[in-house]
Design a protein around this motif. Structure first.
Motif, PDB file in Angstrom:
ATOM      1  N   ARG A  30      25.419 -12.493 -10.312  1.00  0.00           N
ATOM      2  CA  ARG A  30      24.803 -11.328 -10.938  1.00  0.00           C
ATOM      3  C   ARG A  30      24.721 -10.184  -9.932  1.00  0.00           C
ATOM      4  O   ARG A  30      24.426 -10.394  -8.761  1.00  0.00           O
ATOM      5  N   ARG A  31      24.976  -8.989 -10.420  1.00  0.00           N
ATOM      6  CA  ARG A  31      24.860  -7.778  -9.617  1.00  0.00           C
ATOM      7  C   ARG A  31      24.005  -6.774 -10.391  1.00  0.00           C
ATOM      8  O   ARG A  31      23.807  -6.894 -11.584  1.00  0.00           O
ATOM      9  N   ARG A  32      23.514  -5.772  -9.689  1.00  0.00           N
ATOM     10  CA  ARG A  32      22.675  -4.761 -10.338  1.00  0.00           C
ATOM     11  C   ARG A  32      23.065  -3.383  -9.813  1.00  0.00           C
ATOM     12  O   ARG A  32      23.326  -3.205  -8.624  1.00  0.00           O
ATOM     13  N   ARG A  33      23.099  -2.414 -10.718  1.00  0.00           N
ATOM     14  CA  ARG A  33      23.291  -1.023 -10.325  1.00  0.00           C
ATOM     15  C   ARG A  33      21.921  -0.425  -9.997  1.00  0.00           C
ATOM     16  O   ARG A  33      21.061  -0.328 -10.860  1.00  0.00           O
ATOM     17  N   TRP A  34      21.741  -0.074  -8.740  1.00  0.00           N
ATOM     18  CA  TRP A  34      20.451   0.451  -8.276  1.00  0.00           C
ATOM     19  C   TRP A  34      20.471   1.964  -8.447  1.00  0.00           C
ATOM     20  O   TRP A  34      20.816   2.705  -7.543  1.00  0.00           O
ATOM     21  N   GLN A  35      20.108   2.412  -9.654  1.00  0.00           N
ATOM     22  CA  GLN A  35      20.279   3.811 -10.008  1.00  0.00           C
ATOM     23  C   GLN A  35      19.243   4.728  -9.372  1.00  0.00           C
ATOM     24  O   GLN A  35      19.526   5.892  -9.103  1.00  0.00           O
ATOM     25  N   SER A  36      18.042   4.238  -9.153  1.00  0.00           N
ATOM     26  CA  SER A  36      16.962   5.072  -8.622  1.00  0.00           C
ATOM     27  C   SER A  36      15.951   4.164  -7.938  1.00  0.00           C
ATOM     28  O   SER A  36      15.981   2.938  -8.106  1.00  0.00           O
ATOM     29  N   PRO A  37      15.028   4.726  -7.148  1.00  0.00           N
ATOM     30  CA  PRO A  37      14.001   3.887  -6.525  1.00  0.00           C
ATOM     31  C   PRO A  37      13.219   3.051  -7.527  1.00  0.00           C
ATOM     32  O   PRO A  37      12.764   1.952  -7.184  1.00  0.00           O
ATOM     33  N   SER A  86      17.471   8.104   1.072  1.00  0.00           N
ATOM     34  CA  SER A  86      17.758   9.065   0.010  1.00  0.00           C
ATOM     35  C   SER A  86      16.547   9.441  -0.850  1.00  0.00           C
ATOM     36  O   SER A  86      16.593  10.444  -1.562  1.00  0.00           O
ATOM     37  N   ALA A  87      15.489   8.648  -0.814  1.00  0.00           N
ATOM     38  CA  ALA A  87      14.344   8.910  -1.698  1.00  0.00           C
ATOM     39  C   ALA A  87      13.671  10.227  -1.341  1.00  0.00           C
ATOM     40  O   ALA A  87      13.589  10.618  -0.169  1.00  0.00           O
ATOM     41  N   LEU A  88      13.183  10.898  -2.362  1.00  0.00           N
ATOM     42  CA  LEU A  88      12.451  12.140  -2.155  1.00  0.00           C
ATOM     43  C   LEU A  88      11.072  11.846  -1.576  1.00  0.00           C
ATOM     44  O   LEU A  88      10.557  10.730  -1.695  1.00  0.00           O
ATOM     45  N   PRO A  89      10.441  12.829  -0.927  1.00  0.00           N
ATOM     46  CA  PRO A  89       9.100  12.595  -0.371  1.00  0.00           C
ATOM     47  C   PRO A  89       8.130  12.114  -1.450  1.00  0.00           C
ATOM     48  O   PRO A  89       8.020  12.716  -2.520  1.00  0.00           O
ATOM     49  N   GLY A  90       7.448  11.035  -1.172  1.00  0.00           N
ATOM     50  CA  GLY A  90       6.475  10.474  -2.092  1.00  0.00           C
ATOM     51  C   GLY A  90       7.068   9.612  -3.186  1.00  0.00           C
ATOM     52  O   GLY A  90       6.317   8.948  -3.918  1.00  0.00           O
ATOM     53  N   GLU A  91       8.388   9.573  -3.317  1.00  0.00           N
ATOM     54  CA  GLU A  91       9.010   8.836  -4.421  1.00  0.00           C
ATOM     55  C   GLU A  91       8.802   7.328  -4.266  1.00  0.00           C
ATOM     56  O   GLU A  91       8.460   6.640  -5.230  1.00  0.00           O
ATOM     57  N   LEU A  92       8.998   6.821  -3.063  1.00  0.00           N
ATOM     58  CA  LEU A  92       8.810   5.388  -2.847  1.00  0.00           C
ATOM     59  C   LEU A  92       7.336   4.997  -2.943  1.00  0.00           C
ATOM     60  O   LEU A  92       7.012   3.901  -3.407  1.00  0.00           O
ATOM     61  N   ASP A  93       6.444   5.888  -2.514  1.00  0.00           N
ATOM     62  CA  ASP A  93       5.015   5.607  -2.667  1.00  0.00           C
ATOM     63  C   ASP A  93       4.651   5.470  -4.143  1.00  0.00           C
ATOM     64  O   ASP A  93       3.824   4.627  -4.521  1.00  0.00           O
ATOM     65  N   ALA A  94       5.275   6.297  -4.988  1.00  0.00           N
ATOM     66  CA  ALA A  94       5.008   6.227  -6.424  1.00  0.00           C
ATOM     67  C   ALA A  94       5.520   4.915  -7.009  1.00  0.00           C
ATOM     68  O   ALA A  94       4.863   4.317  -7.876  1.00  0.00           O
ATOM     69  N   ALA A 106       0.807  -1.219   0.000  1.00  0.00           N
ATOM     70  CA  ALA A 106       0.000   0.000   0.000  1.00  0.00           C
ATOM     71  C   ALA A 106       0.838   1.266   0.000  1.00  0.00           C
ATOM     72  O   ALA A 106       0.334   2.334  -0.355  1.00  0.00           O
ATOM     73  N   SER A 107       2.099   1.182   0.379  1.00  0.00           N
ATOM     74  CA  SER A 107       2.948   2.364   0.477  1.00  0.00           C
ATOM     75  C   SER A 107       4.373   2.003   0.106  1.00  0.00           C
ATOM     76  O   SER A 107       4.722   0.831  -0.058  1.00  0.00           O
ATOM     77  N   GLY A 108       5.199   3.024   0.002  1.00  0.00           N
ATOM     78  CA  GLY A 108       6.603   2.777  -0.274  1.00  0.00           C
ATOM     79  C   GLY A 108       7.268   1.971   0.819  1.00  0.00           C
ATOM     80  O   GLY A 108       8.076   1.071   0.546  1.00  0.00           O
ATOM     81  N   GLU A 109       6.955   2.275   2.064  1.00  0.00           N
ATOM     82  CA  GLU A 109       7.535   1.513   3.167  1.00  0.00           C
ATOM     83  C   GLU A 109       7.059   0.064   3.127  1.00  0.00           C
ATOM     84  O   GLU A 109       7.816  -0.859   3.420  1.00  0.00           O
ATOM     85  N   ASP A 110       5.794  -0.149   2.752  1.00  0.00           N
ATOM     86  CA  ASP A 110       5.289  -1.508   2.567  1.00  0.00           C
ATOM     87  C   ASP A 110       6.121  -2.259   1.526  1.00  0.00           C
ATOM     88  O   ASP A 110       6.466  -3.423   1.707  1.00  0.00           O
ATOM     89  N   VAL A 116      20.666  -1.874   0.096  1.00  0.00           N
ATOM     90  CA  VAL A 116      20.016  -1.110  -0.970  1.00  0.00           C
ATOM     91  C   VAL A 116      18.702  -0.528  -0.464  1.00  0.00           C
ATOM     92  O   VAL A 116      18.392   0.650  -0.687  1.00  0.00           O
ATOM     93  N   LEU A 117      17.928  -1.338   0.229  1.00  0.00           N
ATOM     94  CA  LEU A 117      16.651  -0.861   0.766  1.00  0.00           C
ATOM     95  C   LEU A 117      16.874   0.286   1.753  1.00  0.00           C
ATOM     96  O   LEU A 117      16.162   1.296   1.709  1.00  0.00           O
ATOM     97  N   ASN A 118      17.865   0.135   2.620  1.00  0.00           N
ATOM     98  CA  ASN A 118      18.136   1.182   3.603  1.00  0.00           C
ATOM     99  C   ASN A 118      18.613   2.467   2.932  1.00  0.00           C
ATOM    100  O   ASN A 118      18.266   3.572   3.371  1.00  0.00           O
ATOM    101  N   ALA A 119      19.407   2.324   1.877  1.00  0.00           N
ATOM    102  CA  ALA A 119      19.894   3.510   1.165  1.00  0.00           C
ATOM    103  C   ALA A 119      18.739   4.278   0.522  1.00  0.00           C
ATOM    104  O   ALA A 119      18.677   5.514   0.609  1.00  0.00           O
TER     105      ALA A 119
END
Length: 220
Positions: free
Chosen positions: A140-147, A61-69, A35-39, A54-57
């Motif tokens: 395998r590794r991944r570059r986590w560029q953005s949320p 660092s995410a902007l307000p509402g970015e993870l919810d989106a 239901a939310s970004g934190e979820d 990665v999750l903690n970063a």
């Protein structure tokens, strides 16, 4: 998140189906675990799809509402893909189904994945495991560029589902109100319930009540 909400289900025997099960009716009311970004962060952690660091970063660092989106995009991906599974489960997926998966391939094309040599789990003191193979392994590794990159392991799990699993054995729980999906990996292919402790037990109780009612009617 609410403390009254039950924990998410990981009963499907495949992370792609577990993702589809992130909305379900475990008892009587539909529950949404994304239901939310934190979820979303909490679910990805429990699913083991994204490293904790990665999750903690992103949490910091995410902007307000970015993870919810991003959570909204994850819900949209899940809700778009679920009808595909219902349409094809019970039989093999044919090549012409690829046309229906174009949006998934478009999402996968965003991935910035690479591979590296790493230490194999539990090598012995000489750097080799007990089977004699190298103590090093390709990972395998991944570059986590953005949320939004949090969507990529979800997309990858769905791609793995359609490419590696026999949809003949993808089933829906037979509980009257249950919406959970799973892969039947039992030897007899006779699995009927998401869980014997939940829907299986309810079915037994319902059958017992029905037999008792029939017995009472016969005794009158």
């Amino acid at each position: 998140m609410t403390s009254k909400r039950p924990p998410p289900f990981f009963i499907a025997d495949h992370p792609g189906l577990d993702f589809l099960n992130s909305i379900a009716v475990p008892v009587d009311i539909k529950v949404e675990w994304l239901a939310s970004g934190e979820d979303l962060l909490a679910w990805l952690k429990q699913a083991g799809l994204v490293p904790d660091e990665v999750l903690n970063a992103f949490r910091k660092s995410a902007l307000p509402g970015e993870l919810d989106a991003v959570a909204a995009q994850a819900r949209a991906l899940r809700d778009w893909f679920k009808p595909f599974v219902h349409k094809h489960m019970g039989g093999a997926i044919e090549p012409n189904a690829l046309r229906q998966l174009k949006p998934l391939n478009q999402l996968l094309a965003r991935d910035d994945e690479f591979g590296q040599i790493a230490v194999r789990d539990r090598p012995n003191k000489r750097g080799h495991n007990h089977e004699g193979v190298s103590g090093l392994v390709w990972r395998r590794r991944r570059r986590w560029q953005s949320p939004e990159s949090l969507l990529l392991p979800l997309a990858r799990s769905l791609a793995d589902l359609v490419c590696t699993e026999d949809f003949t054995y993808v089933k829906a729980c037979e509980g009257p109100d249950c919406t959970l999906l799973f892969i039947d990996r039992t030897r007899s292919r006779a699995r009927r319930w998401c869980s014997m402790a939940v829907c299986g037990n309810r079915a037994k109780q319902a059958a017992h009540r029905k037999r008792a009612q029939q017995a009472r009617r016969r005794s009158r």
